[in-house]
Design an enzyme around this catalytic site. Sequence first.
Site, PDB file in Angstrom:
ATOM      1  N   SER A  45       0.812  -1.214   0.000  1.00  0.00           N
ATOM      2  CA  SER A  45       0.000   0.000   0.000  1.00  0.00           C
ATOM      3  C   SER A  45       0.847   1.266   0.000  1.00  0.00           C
ATOM      4  O   SER A  45       0.354   2.351  -0.301  1.00  0.00           O
ATOM      5  CB  SER A  45      -0.943   0.012   1.204  1.00  0.00           C
ATOM      6  OG  SER A  45      -1.895  -1.035   1.123  1.00  0.00           O
ATOM      7  N   GLY A 218      -4.393  -2.174  -0.933  1.00  0.00           N
ATOM      8  CA  GLY A 218      -3.585  -1.851  -2.107  1.00  0.00           C
ATOM      9  C   GLY A 218      -3.303  -0.367  -2.178  1.00  0.00           C
ATOM     10  O   GLY A 218      -3.908   0.435  -1.459  1.00  0.00           O
ATOM     11  N   GLY A 220      -2.689   3.576  -3.922  1.00  0.00           N
ATOM     12  CA  GLY A 220      -3.188   4.488  -4.948  1.00  0.00           C
ATOM     13  C   GLY A 220      -4.671   4.798  -4.878  1.00  0.00           C
ATOM     14  O   GLY A 220      -5.359   4.553  -3.885  1.00  0.00           O
ATOM     15  N   CYS A 245      -9.519  -1.955   3.213  1.00  0.00           N
ATOM     16  CA  CYS A 245      -8.796  -0.782   2.716  1.00  0.00           C
ATOM     17  C   CYS A 245      -9.136  -0.495   1.243  1.00  0.00           C
ATOM     18  O   CYS A 245     -10.216  -0.012   0.951  1.00  0.00           O
ATOM     19  CB  CYS A 245      -7.300  -0.947   2.946  1.00  0.00           C
ATOM     20  SG  CYS A 245      -6.388   0.604   2.854  1.00  0.00           S
ATOM     21  N   GLN A 249     -12.884   0.451  -0.512  1.00  0.00           N
ATOM     22  CA  GLN A 249     -13.187   1.544  -1.429  1.00  0.00           C
ATOM     23  C   GLN A 249     -13.751   1.033  -2.750  1.00  0.00           C
ATOM     24  O   GLN A 249     -14.670   1.632  -3.329  1.00  0.00           O
ATOM     25  CB  GLN A 249     -11.917   2.355  -1.670  1.00  0.00           C
ATOM     26  CG  GLN A 249     -11.376   3.020  -0.415  1.00  0.00           C
ATOM     27  CD  GLN A 249      -9.951   3.507  -0.560  1.00  0.00           C
ATOM     28  OE1 GLN A 249      -9.386   3.510  -1.655  1.00  0.00           O
ATOM     29  NE2 GLN A 249      -9.342   3.902   0.542  1.00  0.00           N
ATOM     30  N   ASN A 287      -3.571   2.644   6.617  1.00  0.00           N
ATOM     31  CA  ASN A 287      -2.702   3.229   5.597  1.00  0.00           C
ATOM     32  C   ASN A 287      -3.529   3.501   4.355  1.00  0.00           C
ATOM     33  O   ASN A 287      -3.699   2.628   3.505  1.00  0.00           O
ATOM     34  CB  ASN A 287      -1.540   2.301   5.250  1.00  0.00           C
ATOM     35  CG  ASN A 287      -0.746   2.822   4.061  1.00  0.00           C
ATOM     36  OD1 ASN A 287      -0.762   4.024   3.773  1.00  0.00           O
ATOM     37  ND2 ASN A 287      -0.088   1.937   3.338  1.00  0.00           N
ATOM     38  N   GLY A 289      -4.900   6.938   1.620  1.00  0.00           N
ATOM     39  CA  GLY A 289      -4.954   8.347   1.272  1.00  0.00           C
ATOM     40  C   GLY A 289      -6.264   8.754   0.624  1.00  0.00           C
ATOM     41  O   GLY A 289      -6.446   9.914   0.257  1.00  0.00           O
ATOM     42  N   TYR A 290      -7.187   7.782   0.462  1.00  0.00           N
ATOM     43  CA  TYR A 290      -8.514   8.034  -0.101  1.00  0.00           C
ATOM     44  C   TYR A 290      -9.561   7.505   0.866  1.00  0.00           C
ATOM     45  O   TYR A 290      -9.289   6.597   1.667  1.00  0.00           O
ATOM     46  CB  TYR A 290      -8.671   7.358  -1.467  1.00  0.00           C
ATOM     47  CG  TYR A 290      -7.816   7.976  -2.544  1.00  0.00           C
ATOM     48  CD1 TYR A 290      -8.355   8.894  -3.444  1.00  0.00           C
ATOM     49  CD2 TYR A 290      -6.465   7.670  -2.649  1.00  0.00           C
ATOM     50  CE1 TYR A 290      -7.561   9.492  -4.415  1.00  0.00           C
ATOM     51  CE2 TYR A 290      -5.660   8.259  -3.620  1.00  0.00           C
ATOM     52  CZ  TYR A 290      -6.218   9.173  -4.496  1.00  0.00           C
ATOM     53  OH  TYR A 290      -5.435   9.765  -5.455  1.00  0.00           O
ATOM     54  N   HIS A 330      -6.989  -2.014   8.813  1.00  0.00           N
ATOM     55  CA  HIS A 330      -6.332  -3.293   8.549  1.00  0.00           C
ATOM     56  C   HIS A 330      -6.514  -4.262   9.716  1.00  0.00           C
ATOM     57  O   HIS A 330      -5.740  -4.218  10.682  1.00  0.00           O
ATOM     58  CB  HIS A 330      -4.828  -3.075   8.295  1.00  0.00           C
ATOM     59  CG  HIS A 330      -4.533  -2.424   6.989  1.00  0.00           C
ATOM     60  ND1 HIS A 330      -4.168  -3.138   5.864  1.00  0.00           N
ATOM     61  CD2 HIS A 330      -4.549  -1.129   6.621  1.00  0.00           C
ATOM     62  CE1 HIS A 330      -3.971  -2.301   4.859  1.00  0.00           C
ATOM     63  NE2 HIS A 330      -4.195  -1.076   5.302  1.00  0.00           N
ATOM     64  N   GLU A 332      -5.802  -7.346   9.766  1.00  0.00           N
ATOM     65  CA  GLU A 332      -4.679  -8.282   9.826  1.00  0.00           C
ATOM     66  C   GLU A 332      -3.540  -7.703  10.661  1.00  0.00           C
ATOM     67  O   GLU A 332      -2.632  -8.434  11.058  1.00  0.00           O
ATOM     68  CB  GLU A 332      -4.206  -8.646   8.422  1.00  0.00           C
ATOM     69  CG  GLU A 332      -3.407  -7.600   7.692  1.00  0.00           C
ATOM     70  CD  GLU A 332      -4.238  -6.488   7.082  1.00  0.00           C
ATOM     71  OE1 GLU A 332      -3.660  -5.637   6.383  1.00  0.00           O
ATOM     72  OE2 GLU A 332      -5.471  -6.443   7.307  1.00  0.00           O
TER      73      GLU A 332
END
Length: 363
Positions: A45, A218, A220, A245, A249, A287, A289-290, A330, A332
Site C-alpha cells: 500500500s 492496495g 493508490g 482498505c 473503497q 494506511n 490516502g482516499y 487493517h 490483519e
Amino acid sequence: MKARLLLEDGTLLVGESFGAEGFKRGEVVFTTSMTGYQEILTDPSYCGQIVVMTYPLIGNYGISRDDNESLRPYAHGLIVREYAEYASNWRNELPLGTFLKEYGLIGISGIDTRMLTRKIRMHGTMKGIITTGEESLAELNEQMKFPLMRDQVARVSTKSIHISPNKGKRVVLMDFGAKHNIVRELVKRNCEVITVPYSTSAEEILRFRPDGVMLSNGPGNPKDVPEGIRTIRQLMGKMPLFGICMGHQLVALAAGADTEKMKFGHRGGNHPVKELATGRTVITSQNHGYAVTSDSVKNTGLEITHIALNDGTVEGLRHKTLPVFTVQYHPESAPGPLDSGYLFDRFLEMMESFARKGETVNA
C-alpha cells in the site's frame, strides 16, 4: 554522505544518507506508528511513497525475515529523525540501512520530522524528491514536473495464481497489493486461499467455486482500478465478500458510492475507530490516502458501520441485503494492534451461513 529532500512547495531539507544511493520521486506521507518500519516498507500500500516516520528513533531493532509483509519493499524512501545504525534485538538479522541498500531505497536521517509532519498536516501530502546526487536545484525542480505513478496496483499485484492449501473454506483473495498477514489470518482459520491477480474476471473467480472472496488492501486511487470495480459488481450477491482498505473503497464504487482524496490520509498503528452498532471503539492500523464519502453511501444499498473518531470519515460498510462487508482499516494488523482480528471470524460465519441457508450474518 549527504542526502536531500525537496518538496513541491520548494522546501529543501538536507540530512545524512543511509541505505542506497540514487534518486527517487514520490508522494511524501507520514505514519504515526512507533514501531513496524519493516512492515511499513514492505506493505504494498506504500508503493511509490516516501515515508516520514514520526517516531524519532528508527532502526534500533533491525530487520527480521519474518516481519516482511511482501517479498520486497515498495516504498520509495524513508525519512527519519535519528537512524540507529547498530540494532539490538535477538531477532535482528541485518541493519535497516543494509536492507534499504539491498533494494535500492534511500534513507535520510537528521531531518526535523516533527516540522515536516506539521507541514504535511497543514498543506496536505505533496510530491517530493529524495536524492544523494549532486543535481542542481533547477534540475530537481524540473524533475518535480513529472506526474506521480498511477499504476501502483498493477505493479504490486501478483502476476500469477497461487494457492495456500488447507481443508476449510475456500477463499479467493483478489490481490490489489495484499499483505502476507491477510493470508496468514485466513490460513490460521483453516481456509484454503487462492490468490489471484487484481485483473481476474468474475467468470474466472467463479470457476474456483469459492466459499467467499477477500478483497485486499492496495496502493493508490481506487478509481484507477476499473477492472476490480467491474469484477466486484458482478460478484456481489453471488457469494460473501470481505473488503479491506482498497477492497473497501472498490466495494463502495461498485455499489454506486464515491471516494475522494484525503488531505493527508491515515497512516499508523494507533487510529481509533468506532463500531456504530455496538458503540465499541478499537485501535486500528491504517494506511490510506482516499476515503469513501459518507453522503454518497445513501441509496446504494450500503450502510455505514464504522467511523474514524479523529475526523468522522467512513471506516466500515455493509450491504443491507447482500453478504458484503468492508473496513477501511487493517484487521490483519501488522504493524498495529490486534483488536480487529475478529472480523476474519465474522467472514467465516458469513460463509458458513451463506452455504448452509443462503442467509447472511450481519457484519
